[in-house]
Design an enzyme around this catalytic site. Structure first.
Site, PDB file in Angstrom:
ATOM      1  N   LYS A 202       0.883  -1.215  -0.137  1.00  0.00           N
ATOM      2  CA  LYS A 202      -0.129   0.040  -0.038  1.00  0.00           C
ATOM      3  C   LYS A 202       0.954   1.321  -0.002  1.00  0.00           C
ATOM      4  O   LYS A 202       1.824   1.385   0.772  1.00  0.00           O
ATOM      5  CB  LYS A 202      -0.901   0.069   1.301  1.00  0.00           C
ATOM      6  CG  LYS A 202      -1.962  -0.929   0.965  1.00  0.00           C
ATOM      7  CD  LYS A 202      -2.872  -1.049   2.405  1.00  0.00           C
ATOM      8  CE  LYS A 202      -3.961  -2.051   2.244  1.00  0.00           C
ATOM      9  NZ  LYS A 202      -4.698  -2.206   3.628  1.00  0.00           N
ATOM     10  N   GLY A 353      10.638  -7.693   7.074  1.00  0.00           N
ATOM     11  CA  GLY A 353      10.618  -8.909   7.224  1.00  0.00           C
ATOM     12  C   GLY A 353      10.448  -9.663   5.738  1.00  0.00           C
ATOM     13  O   GLY A 353      11.265 -10.781   5.522  1.00  0.00           O
TER      14      GLY A 353
END
Ligand code: 3PG
Ligand code: MG
Length: 396
Positions: A202, A353
């Site tokens: 996003k 991550g």
């Protein structure tokens, strides 16, 4: 960095022998079947812990795990982390079932020189995230000295990362925190060209960092679903890709800022598309996403362009996957970027991550300049924001 460090603490004539040292680490690791499924952050904490234990300190270690929202959640207990830490340190790690109060005080009182204790999840108390002074004082009462080594949480102004500093006699940065800042400073004041590779779903999540980096980054290469909001903003077809139409004006502003500053902002020129977001779904490579299809990864031509930018760069910062990396068929773009960063002679920092997972999956870790243990923290730092955990040490 104008903060005291572990070297200063260990270099004091009194040393740390017999002193109670509160170490705030970021041991927020994923758990699966009651065990850490990725122990990177536990390993990253070892350096500081080993030095303190070798010096005879009584180490009171604290961290958060997950987002328990201020209540005790058994599935977010740090107990499994204590077990893994004991294996990695090769010595016992005591565990206190609460981070403040009688249970914590009793456990600390039992510590001998050179022994370590892990306190239960700080966020089981809502006062932690509220940076409550009374709670911070209770944490501080467990120790004589405070060491902040929680780089991954340095962007949070919490009781254990910020408030506690007001209640301890000395506060220093641990080795991990210092090392992370040393590497990330290079991205803030880079040797040019600076390439930033930003991915993720996003625009809304990354808007602040996009706005901050666009005018200062020689080449800003965008991937992941957020690229489709940029394409939409330019009136290009995006099919059924994930887009945020209400963010199109923001995307246009970022593009304009890059252009006005004479910087390059690269967007995908081809795409891997799928009709369904599942393993085994049929994929195609296209220049434009047709209706009924979703962009799930950057295409090979885009990957080649981003790789070329990596070859020319002197400094690289990468955060965020280029596609839906969890599904193998949609992971090639992210893997190509990981390979390109590893092959580049630039100084490189990778955070987040998914980006780290891609690097590790391909066994490229040793060929990247620095793998950051902080996703959100490194993003905030490179966009020039002060990190509350660091500011607190500077004021100490
Ligand atoms: C992280 O993994 O992002 C850090 O440990 C901080 O956790 P938080 O995002 O829940 O504050
Ligand atoms: Mg986070």
């Amino acid at each position: 960095m104008s903060v005291a460090t572990l070297d200063d603490l260990l270099g004091e004539p009194s040393g740390v022998r017999g002193r109670r040292v509160f170490v705030r680490a970021d041991l927020n690791v994923p758990l699966r079947d009651g065990r850490p499924s990725d122990d990177t952050r536990i390993r990253a904490a070892l350096g500081t812990l080993r030095r303190l234990l070798a010096g005879g300190a009584r180490v009171v270690l604290a961290s958060h795990l997950g987002r328990p929202k201020g209540g005790a959640k058994p599935e977010l207990s740090l107990r499994p982390v204590a077990a893994r830490l004991a294996e990695l340190l090769g010595r016992p790690v005591a565990f206190a079932p609460d981070c403040i109060g009688p249970a914590a005080e009793a456990a600390v009182a039992k510590l001998a020189d050179g022994e370590v204790l892990l306190l239960e999840n700080l966020r089981f108390h809502e006062e932690e995230e509220k940076n409550d002074p009374a709670f911070a004082r209770q944490l501080a009462a467990l120790a004589d000295v405070y060491v902040n080594d929680a780089f991954g949480t340095a962007h949070r102004a919490h009781a254990s990362t910020a408030g506690i500093v007001a209640f301890v006699r000395s506060a220093v940065a641990g080795d991990l925190l210092r090392e992370e800042l040393d590497h990330l400073r290079v991205v803030r004041g880079p040797e040019r060209p600076l390439l930033c590779l930003l991915g993720g779903a996003k625009v809304s999540d990354k808007l602040a960092v996009l706005e901050a980096l666009a005018p200062h980054t020689d080449v800003l290469a965008v991937g992941g679903a957020m690229a489709y909001t940029f394409l939409l903003a330019q009136g290009l077809p995006t099919g059924d890709s994930l887009v945020e139409p209400d963010r199109a004006p923001d995307a246009r502003r970022v593009l304009a800022a890059a252009r006005a500053a004479g910087r390059e902002l690269l967007l995908p020129v081809d795409h891997v598309i799928a009709e369904k977001l599942e393993a085994g779904a049929a994929t195609r490579v296209v220049k434009e996403v047709p209706p009924g299809w979703r962009g799930v990864d950057i295409g090979p031509e885009t990957a080649a362009r981003y790789a070329a930018a990596a070859r020319q760069a002197r400094t690289i910062f990468w955060n965020g996957p280029m596609g839906i990396f969890e599904i193998d068929a949609f992971a090639k773009g992210t893997e190509a970027v990981a390979q390109a960063v590893a092959n580049s002679s630039a100084r490189s920092v990778v955070g987040g991550g998914d980006s780290l997972a891609a690097v590790n999956k391909l066994g490229l870790g040793a060929r990247i300049g620095h793998l950051s243990t902080g996703g959100g923290a490194s993003l905030e730092y490179v966009q020039g924001l002060p990190l509350p955990g660091v500011v607190a040490l500077e004021r100490a």
